[in-house]
Design a protein around this motif. Structure first.
Motif, mmCIF file in Angstrom:
data_model
loop_
_atom_site.group_PDB
_atom_site.id
_atom_site.type_symbol
_atom_site.label_atom_id
_atom_site.label_comp_id
_atom_site.label_asym_id
_atom_site.label_seq_id
_atom_site.Cartn_x
_atom_site.Cartn_y
_atom_site.Cartn_z
ATOM 1 N N ALA A 1 6.539 -1.390 9.121
ATOM 2 C CA ALA A 1 6.494 0.069 9.621
ATOM 3 C C ALA A 1 6.856 1.197 8.807
ATOM 4 N N GLY A 2 6.858 0.734 7.622
ATOM 5 C CA GLY A 2 6.833 1.773 6.582
ATOM 6 C C GLY A 2 8.083 2.532 5.962
ATOM 7 N N TYR B 1 0.830 -1.281 0.065
ATOM 8 C CA TYR B 1 -0.252 -0.074 -0.067
ATOM 9 C C TYR B 1 0.593 1.501 -0.230
ATOM 10 N N LEU C 1 5.081 7.474 1.622
ATOM 11 C CA LEU C 1 4.977 6.531 2.448
ATOM 12 C C LEU C 1 4.388 5.038 1.665
ATOM 13 N N ASN D 1 -1.840 13.497 3.670
ATOM 14 C CA ASN D 1 -2.804 13.994 4.356
ATOM 15 C C ASN D 1 -4.247 12.962 3.512
ATOM 16 N N ARG D 2 -3.878 11.428 3.700
ATOM 17 C CA ARG D 2 -4.242 10.955 2.232
ATOM 18 C C ARG D 2 -4.688 9.439 3.301
ATOM 19 N N GLY D 3 -5.851 9.116 2.550
ATOM 20 C CA GLY D 3 -5.606 7.764 3.585
ATOM 21 C C GLY D 3 -4.582 6.263 2.801
ATOM 22 N N LEU D 4 -4.312 5.140 3.160
ATOM 23 C CA LEU D 4 -3.503 3.852 2.689
ATOM 24 C C LEU D 4 -3.807 3.819 0.823
ATOM 25 N N GLN E 1 0.601 5.776 0.921
ATOM 26 C CA GLN E 1 0.511 6.246 1.154
ATOM 27 C C GLN E 1 0.914 8.019 1.891
ATOM 28 N N PHE F 1 4.207 1.057 2.658
ATOM 29 C CA PHE F 1 3.540 -0.486 3.583
ATOM 30 C C PHE F 1 3.275 -1.358 2.916
#
Lengths: 115, 115
Positions: free
Chosen positions: B107-108, B36, B88, B41-44, B38, B90
């Motif tokens: 942890a990203g 995923y 970011l 300021n957005r969702g995954l 990110q 994940f």
């Protein structure tokens, strides 16, 4: 089609206060998940609803956390009383598939700061 | 214990160069793996997944990932990085935890693409 929405986007409270986070999943998604990410750490599973039922709440840290999903639509996550270690970003996600193969759709998260 | 490791907190790549974001996992049974992304300021957002079949999985935005069973890895790759890939990332694996499926997350890794 509206995505997953979370409210508020940011909450700052003092230790001992109560905070309620809300999540509106994608319409028609029976599965709703709550996750938490503490700064720089991995995303941690908290809870999984299937419709209005708690399928798995093994990730809930303690009894200060209460999640509900009345009517199988939106969900709330209440923290009462909040502690410093509860700070982090709380994500909500929804999906259609129960077996975990399917895509989860995430909200933008609620950043909780406990002072 | 079932887990996901993303060994690099940050990866820096020049625009146009190939990129790799590393992920290794430990899980009981067959691994079902996800990436995923990110954005701020957005969702995954889902990028790609490996369930079974071809070890090279193609996903969104030109990304691909290679499943390596012997090395228990699922590294994310892209042949030519764009500045807009900065985000970011994940990695997650589906795990069976006490008869319920959960996603176990890394942890990203922060990916920075420099012009």
């Amino acid at each position: 089609e509206a995505g997953v929405t979370q409210f508020p986007s940011h909450s700052v409270i003092e230790k001992g206060q109560t905070v309620t986070l809300r999540c509106d999943p994608i319409s028609g998604h029976d599965n709703l998940y709550w996750y938490r990410r503490v700064m720089g750490k991995e995303i941690k599973f908290l809870l999984h609803f299937v419709k209005e039922s708690k399928q798995d709440e093994s990730g809930m840290p303690n009894n200060r956390f209460l999640a509900e999903r009345t009517g199988g639509t939106y969900s709330t996550l209440k923290v009462q009383p909040a502690e410093l270690e509860d700070s982090g970003v709380y994500f909500c996600a929804s999906s259609q598939d129960l077996q975990g193969f399917d895509i989860q759709y995430f909200g933008a998260g609620t950043r909780l700061s406990v002072l | 214990a079932q887990s996901v490791a993303q060994p690099e907190d940050q990866v820096n790549v020049a625009e146009g160069n190939p990129l790799t974001v590393k992920c290794t996992y430990s899980v009981s049974g067959n691994p079902y793996l996800f990436w995923y992304v990110q954005y701020p300021n957005r969702g995954l957002q889902f990028l790609l997944k490996y369930i079974t079949g071809d070890n090279l999985v193609k996903g969104s935005y030109g990304f691909e990932a290679e499943f390596n069973k012997s090395q228990t890895s699922f590294h994310l790759k892209k042949p030519s990085a764009l500045v807009s890939d900065s985000a970011l990332y994940f990695c997650a694996v589906r795990a069976l935890m006490d008869s319920n499926y959960q996603l176990i997350w890394g942890a990203g890794t922060k990916l920075i693409i420099k012009p």
